[in-house]
Scaffold this active site. Structure first.
Site, mmCIF file in Angstrom:
data_model
loop_
_atom_site.group_PDB
_atom_site.id
_atom_site.type_symbol
_atom_site.label_atom_id
_atom_site.label_comp_id
_atom_site.label_asym_id
_atom_site.label_seq_id
_atom_site.Cartn_x
_atom_site.Cartn_y
_atom_site.Cartn_z
ATOM 1 N N GLU A 40 1.626 6.274 -7.208
ATOM 2 C CA GLU A 40 0.523 7.131 -7.653
ATOM 3 C C GLU A 40 0.866 8.611 -7.488
ATOM 4 O OE1 GLU A 40 -3.028 5.950 -5.615
ATOM 5 O OE2 GLU A 40 -3.367 4.261 -6.958
ATOM 6 N N GLU A 71 0.830 -1.211 0.000
ATOM 7 C CA GLU A 71 0.000 0.000 0.000
ATOM 8 C C GLU A 71 0.861 1.257 0.000
ATOM 9 O OE1 GLU A 71 -3.078 2.099 -0.652
ATOM 10 O OE2 GLU A 71 -3.511 -0.008 -0.223
#
Length: 123
Positions: free
Chosen positions: A74, A67
Site C-alpha cells: 500500500e 499485514e
C-alpha cells in the site's frame, strides 16, 4: 567488525525500524499483535503441547507477515501512484485479501487448538 558483519547489523537495524514504524502507525497491525498476545496467554494458561504451540506460532507469524507485506504494498503504491488508478486499487485489494485469508486461517487454526482445550476445561 568487517563489512559483512556491519551490513548484517545495519540490515537488522532497518528491520527493527520497520517493525517499530508499523507498530506505531498501523492500527490493524496493533490489533493483530493484541490478538497474538491473547493467543499466547491462552496457550500458556492451557499449557499447550509443542505441536499446538507450533500451530499457534506459525499462524501468528502468517498474519503478521501478511499485514506487513500489505502495508508495504500500500505504501509503495501510494508513493508511486498517488492518484487512484484502477490497477493500483486492484493490487491493494489483493494485498488486503491476503491479510483476510491469513486471519481466517489463523482463526480456524485457533479454533482447532483451543476448542478441545475449552471442552476439557468445562467437562
Amino acid at each position: 567488525m568487517n563489512d559483512k558483519q556491519g551490513k548484517s547489523v545495519f540490515g537488522f537495524i532497518h528491520a527493527w525500524n520497520g517493525l517499530k514504524a508499523i507498530t506505531r502507525t498501523e492500527r490493524n497491525f496493533r490489533i493483530h499483535i493484541m490478538a497474538a498476545v491473547f493467543a499466547v496467554a491462552a496457550g500458556l494458561a492451557f499449557r499447550l503441547s509443542v505441536i499446538k504451540w507450533s500451530v499457534i506460532i506459525l499462524v501468528i507469524g502468517l498474519v503478521l507477515i501478511a499485514e506487513i507485506l500489505n502495508t508495504a504494498i500500500e505504501k509503495m503504491l501510494d508513493y508511486l501512484k498517488p492518484d487512484l488508478h484502477p490497477q493500483a486499487k486492484f493490487i491493494k485489494d489483493l494485498a488486503a485479501g491476503s491479510v483476510l485469508v491469513s486471519a481466517v486461517i489463523a482463526v480456524l487454526a485457533g479454533m482447532l487448538v483451543f476448542i478441545p482445550e475449552l471442552y476439557k476445561l468445562f467437562r
